[in-house]
Design a protein around this motif. Structure first.
Motif, PDB file in Angstrom:
ATOM      1  N   PRO A  49       6.290   3.929   3.558  1.00  0.00           N
ATOM      2  CA  PRO A  49       6.811   3.251   2.394  1.00  0.00           C
ATOM      3  C   PRO A  49       5.923   2.942   1.287  1.00  0.00           C
ATOM      4  CG  PRO A  49       6.974   2.364   4.590  1.00  0.00           C
ATOM      5  CD  PRO A  49       5.958   3.217   4.551  1.00  0.00           C
ATOM      6  N   SER A  50       6.567   3.168  -0.024  1.00  0.00           N
ATOM      7  CA  SER A  50       5.775   2.633  -1.248  1.00  0.00           C
ATOM      8  C   SER A  50       5.586   1.256  -1.117  1.00  0.00           C
ATOM      9  CB  SER A  50       6.748   3.114  -2.448  1.00  0.00           C
ATOM     10  OG  SER A  50       7.530   2.344  -2.702  1.00  0.00           O
ATOM     11  N   ILE A  51       4.778   0.957  -1.736  1.00  0.00           N
ATOM     12  CA  ILE A  51       4.075  -0.394  -2.053  1.00  0.00           C
ATOM     13  C   ILE A  51       5.115  -1.347  -2.867  1.00  0.00           C
ATOM     14  CG2 ILE A  51       2.165  -2.128  -3.166  1.00  0.00           C
ATOM     15  CD1 ILE A  51       0.168   0.038  -2.206  1.00  0.00           C
ATOM     16  N   GLU A  52       5.632  -0.557  -3.693  1.00  0.00           N
ATOM     17  CA  GLU A  52       6.672  -1.351  -4.512  1.00  0.00           C
ATOM     18  C   GLU A  52       7.880  -1.787  -3.940  1.00  0.00           C
ATOM     19  OE1 GLU A  52       3.602   0.925  -6.769  1.00  0.00           O
ATOM     20  OE2 GLU A  52       5.109   1.753  -5.366  1.00  0.00           O
TER      21      GLU A  52
ATOM     22  N   ALA B  81       4.785  -1.749  10.124  1.00  0.00           N
ATOM     23  CA  ALA B  81       5.526  -1.094  11.235  1.00  0.00           C
ATOM     24  C   ALA B  81       5.469   0.481  11.036  1.00  0.00           C
ATOM     25  CB  ALA B  81       6.928  -1.426  11.193  1.00  0.00           C
ATOM     26  N   PHE B  82       5.499   0.935   9.905  1.00  0.00           N
ATOM     27  CA  PHE B  82       4.976   2.458   9.587  1.00  0.00           C
ATOM     28  C   PHE B  82       3.621   2.769  10.253  1.00  0.00           C
ATOM     29  CE2 PHE B  82       2.587   5.647   7.039  1.00  0.00           C
ATOM     30  CZ  PHE B  82       3.463   6.609   7.470  1.00  0.00           C
ATOM     31  N   LEU B  83       2.597   1.972  10.058  1.00  0.00           N
ATOM     32  CA  LEU B  83       1.556   2.554  10.457  1.00  0.00           C
ATOM     33  C   LEU B  83       1.483   2.287  11.981  1.00  0.00           C
ATOM     34  CD1 LEU B  83      -1.254   0.491   8.377  1.00  0.00           C
ATOM     35  CD2 LEU B  83      -0.633   2.910   8.222  1.00  0.00           C
ATOM     36  N   ARG B  84       2.128   1.516  12.569  1.00  0.00           N
ATOM     37  CA  ARG B  84       2.199   1.349  14.101  1.00  0.00           C
ATOM     38  C   ARG B  84       2.997   2.563  14.676  1.00  0.00           C
ATOM     39  NH1 ARG B  84       3.052  -5.038  14.941  1.00  0.00           N
ATOM     40  NH2 ARG B  84       0.909  -5.462  14.234  1.00  0.00           N
ATOM     41  N   GLU B  85       3.817   3.003  13.911  1.00  0.00           N
ATOM     42  CA  GLU B  85       4.758   4.394  14.567  1.00  0.00           C
ATOM     43  C   GLU B  85       3.978   5.485  14.280  1.00  0.00           C
ATOM     44  OE1 GLU B  85       7.534   6.923  15.908  1.00  0.00           O
ATOM     45  OE2 GLU B  85       7.168   4.850  16.310  1.00  0.00           O
ATOM     46  N   ARG B  86       3.341   5.549  13.070  1.00  0.00           N
ATOM     47  CA  ARG B  86       2.711   6.830  12.565  1.00  0.00           C
ATOM     48  C   ARG B  86       1.385   7.318  13.493  1.00  0.00           C
ATOM     49  NH1 ARG B  86      -0.172  10.348  12.185  1.00  0.00           N
ATOM     50  NH2 ARG B  86      -0.773  11.672  10.298  1.00  0.00           N
TER      51      ARG B  86
ATOM     52  N   VAL C 227      -1.643  -2.074   3.580  1.00  0.00           N
ATOM     53  CA  VAL C 227      -0.718  -3.140   4.059  1.00  0.00           C
ATOM     54  C   VAL C 227      -0.612  -4.432   3.112  1.00  0.00           C
ATOM     55  CG1 VAL C 227      -0.700  -5.127   6.028  1.00  0.00           C
ATOM     56  CG2 VAL C 227      -1.259  -2.651   6.529  1.00  0.00           C
ATOM     57  N   GLU C 228      -1.722  -4.587   2.417  1.00  0.00           N
ATOM     58  CA  GLU C 228      -1.848  -5.938   1.669  1.00  0.00           C
ATOM     59  C   GLU C 228      -1.330  -5.360   0.157  1.00  0.00           C
ATOM     60  OE1 GLU C 228      -2.263  -8.729   2.581  1.00  0.00           O
ATOM     61  OE2 GLU C 228      -2.700  -8.191   4.758  1.00  0.00           O
ATOM     62  N   GLY C 229      -0.846  -4.115   0.105  1.00  0.00           N
ATOM     63  CA  GLY C 229      -0.341  -3.707  -1.390  1.00  0.00           C
ATOM     64  C   GLY C 229      -1.257  -3.451  -2.382  1.00  0.00           C
ATOM     65  N   LEU C 230      -2.623  -3.315  -2.223  1.00  0.00           N
ATOM     66  CA  LEU C 230      -3.682  -2.937  -2.885  1.00  0.00           C
ATOM     67  C   LEU C 230      -3.695  -1.558  -3.412  1.00  0.00           C
ATOM     68  CD1 LEU C 230      -6.104  -5.680  -1.457  1.00  0.00           C
ATOM     69  CD2 LEU C 230      -4.512  -5.885  -3.343  1.00  0.00           C
ATOM     70  N   ARG C 231      -3.718  -0.746  -2.439  1.00  0.00           N
ATOM     71  CA  ARG C 231      -3.904   0.708  -2.638  1.00  0.00           C
ATOM     72  C   ARG C 231      -2.879   1.504  -1.830  1.00  0.00           C
ATOM     73  NH1 ARG C 231      -9.633   1.712  -0.208  1.00  0.00           N
ATOM     74  NH2 ARG C 231      -9.091   3.789  -0.801  1.00  0.00           N
ATOM     75  N   SER C 232      -2.697   2.743  -2.266  1.00  0.00           N
ATOM     76  CA  SER C 232      -1.406   3.389  -1.571  1.00  0.00           C
ATOM     77  C   SER C 232      -1.908   4.039  -0.399  1.00  0.00           C
ATOM     78  CB  SER C 232      -0.973   4.631  -2.725  1.00  0.00           C
ATOM     79  OG  SER C 232      -2.138   5.675  -2.877  1.00  0.00           O
ATOM     80  N   PHE C 233      -1.032   4.520   0.392  1.00  0.00           N
ATOM     81  CA  PHE C 233      -1.347   5.184   1.773  1.00  0.00           C
ATOM     82  C   PHE C 233      -1.942   6.540   1.325  1.00  0.00           C
ATOM     83  CE2 PHE C 233      -0.375   8.215   5.005  1.00  0.00           C
ATOM     84  CZ  PHE C 233      -0.603   7.342   6.225  1.00  0.00           C
TER      85      PHE C 233
END
Length: 66
Positions: free
Chosen positions: A4-7, A16-21, A50-56
């Protein structure tokens, strides 16, 4: 599955994405997640995402070239 994009996502959606991925498949030879994450927890490695500071993608590139 794209991250998911941060925006357009919430902190909870990114977790949730990280836990699944990065869920453990119990087959290290096939999976490779532990090696990519340097045997650390995905939520710790991707804390800035997770904190919205940098992209995946930004963190992933750092891990691959790190």
């Amino acid at each position: 599955m794209n991250p998911p994009s941060i925006e357009s996502s919430t902190r909870e959606e990114r977790i949730a994405f990280l836990r699944e991925r990065f869920r453990c498949l119990a087959d290290c030879d096939l999976c490779g997640n532990c090696i990519l994450l340097h045997h650390r927890d995905a939520e710790d490695v991707y804390a800035d995402y997770v904190e919205g500071l940098r992209s995946f993608a930004e963190i992933l590139m750092e891990l691959r070239h790190g």
